[in-house]
Structure formats: structure tokens, C-alpha cells
Design a protein around this motif. Structure first.
Motif, mmCIF file in Angstrom:
data_model
loop_
_atom_site.group_PDB
_atom_site.id
_atom_site.type_symbol
_atom_site.label_atom_id
_atom_site.label_comp_id
_atom_site.label_asym_id
_atom_site.label_seq_id
_atom_site.Cartn_x
_atom_site.Cartn_y
_atom_site.Cartn_z
ATOM 1 N N GLU A 19 -11.436 -6.547 -50.090
ATOM 2 C CA GLU A 19 -12.886 -6.505 -49.885
ATOM 3 C C GLU A 19 -13.234 -5.732 -48.624
ATOM 4 N N PHE A 20 -12.473 -5.964 -47.559
ATOM 5 C CA PHE A 20 -12.746 -5.266 -46.293
ATOM 6 C C PHE A 20 -12.511 -3.759 -46.426
ATOM 7 N N SER A 22 -12.483 -1.929 -49.076
ATOM 8 C CA SER A 22 -13.416 -1.288 -50.011
ATOM 9 C C SER A 22 -14.704 -0.870 -49.314
ATOM 10 N N GLN A 23 -15.053 -1.572 -48.248
ATOM 11 C CA GLN A 23 -16.250 -1.238 -47.478
ATOM 12 C C GLN A 23 -16.062 0.054 -46.671
ATOM 13 N N HIS A 24 -14.815 0.501 -46.607
ATOM 14 C CA HIS A 24 -14.501 1.715 -45.846
ATOM 15 C C HIS A 24 -13.928 2.802 -46.754
ATOM 16 N N GLU A 27 -9.907 1.963 -52.099
ATOM 17 C CA GLU A 27 -9.696 1.094 -53.259
ATOM 18 C C GLU A 27 -8.288 0.497 -53.177
#
Length: 227
Positions: A19-20, A22-24, A27
Motif C-alpha cells: 500500500e505504501f 503504490s502511493q509512490h 506496483e
């Protein structure tokens, strides 16, 4: 988008990191079982591998060794095992970086970005791409070796031995170490069986197999590659 493979049996941690990241723009595909991870790493395309050492059924160091022999991919070890020997062995097995748990996801992100920048700057010959000054070219994904742009028809054992010799030009490998490093060869194989495979390789790469200029015998020790 950057796509990385994670081999981590702590599913909760894997979800947090996924999740962390993916914010950057990263994938993450996670495998919580080592054999599934090896299959994914060697048959699919990823930009980087994040690997835990403490895995069920197969130690992470062995996973690292198998993948790095078959695939040219940056590897970060992420582990709670902080023994210095584990760190050294991981780097010797093909890992590029080692981050001890627990860690801040921000540090992991920084290490991923740093490693990918370094990797993308590697010379072409180090990534298995053509280089006019290189006699041999290895396509790790296809498990093929080219000599002066000519594809060599190799058995699995021949491929493993030749790429091992190419990886350390001029380094003398004993027959025993060749057998240990080659997955398709029984470590207890006789020296004669190694000699037979070397003979077949010479017939494929030497102008005169009886007077080899590339695969050189070192009396009482083993073989080395010169080019």
C-alpha cells in the motif's frame, strides 16, 4: 510504473508495504511461498526483487542464489536475521542490498529508488546486452549465450558452466566448485563428467578444441575462461 516482486510470508507486512509503495508509483506483487516466488521471478518481468530470508520450506539465501543465477534482476534482502554471516552470504549469493527489519517504509523506498538508479546506469555488458568489446553475450531471460552474435546451442549443464566461467573471467574454478554451482549437475559427480562437459563446450567455442584459447585447463585445479 515500476513493478517489483516481493517474496514475504508475513502477509500483513506485505500488505502494508504494498500500500505504501503504490502511493509512490510502485506496483508490488507478493508471493508468500518461496517456490512460487522463484517461478514468478524467473518467468515474468519485474524491475526489482524484495526478498525475506526466513521463509517456509526453503531458506531465503537459497532462493536468492537460484534467482540470481537465472535472472538479471536487482535484489534487496529484507530480513530480521541480522547475523553478519547472513549479510555477507546474501551479498555473495547475488543480493545488491540488505535492509534489516524493522525499518521505516520510507527507507525501503529510498533504497529501491537508489538501487534502480545504479542498476540502470550499469554498462551494457553487465546487463547481458550486446557490446562490441565482449566476445560473449548472455541473455539471462532466454538462458542463451551468444559468441560474436552467434547463438550457441547448449545443454542446460553447458549453459550453467559457461555462464559461470564468463561471470569471473580469468578466475580458476575447481571441478568441485563447478559441480556445486551448477544446479543440473550432481555435486558428487566425478571429475570425469565435468571434463566431458568442458570438452563439449570447447568443441562449440574453440577454433581448435585440442588447442583451446578460451577454456583453459589449470593443472591440478580446474578450468578458467580467457578472452
Amino acid at each position: 510504473m515500476i513493478k517489483i516482486l516481493m517474496i514475504e510470508d508475513d502477509v500483513e507486512l506485505a500488505e502494508i508495504l504494498s500500500e505504501f509503495l503504490s502511493q509512490h508509483g510502485i506496483e508490488v506483487v507478493n508471493c508468500d511461498e518461496p517456490y512460487t516466488g522463484i517461478s514468478a521471478a524467473t518467468t515474468q518481468q519485474y524491475d526489482l526483487l524484495l526478498l525475506d530470508l526466513t521463509l517456509p520450506n526453503l531458506d531465503g539465501l537459497e532462493v536468492c542464489k537460484r534467482i540470481s543465477k537465472q535472472k538479471d534482476i536487482p535484489i534487496i534482502i529484507s530480513s530480521a536475521r541480522n547475523d553478519l554471516n547472513d549479510k555477507v552470504e546474501a551479498l555473495e549469493c547475488g543480493a545488491d542490498d540488505y535492509i534489516p527489519k524493522p525499518y521505516d517504509p520510507k527507507e525501503l523506498l529510498a533504497r529501491i529508488q537508489s538501487l534502480l538508479r545504479r542498476y540502470n546506469k550499469k554498462p551494457a555488458q553487465e546487463r547481458g546486452l550486446p557490446n562490441k568489446n565482449n566476445l560473449f553475450r548472455i541473455d539471462h531471460d532466454a538462458r542463451e549465450v551468444y559468441m560474436q552474435n552467434r547463438k550457441l546451442e547448449l545443454t542446460r549443464a553447458e549453459y550453467e558452466i559457461l555462464t559461470l566461467l564468463i561471470s569471473k573471467k580469468g578466475y580458476v574454478f575447481s571441478r568441485e566448485s563447478i559441480a556445486i554451482e551448477s544446479e543440473s549437475i550432481n555435486p558428487e559427480s566425478s571429475n570425469k563428467s565435468i571434463d566431458v562437459i568442458i570438452g563439449r563446450l570447447r568443441s562449440k567455442i574453440e577454433q581448435d578444441p585440442k588447442k583451446p584459447k578460451h577454456i583453459i585447463s589449470v593443472r591440478g585445479v580446474g578450468y578458467k575462461l580467457e578472452f
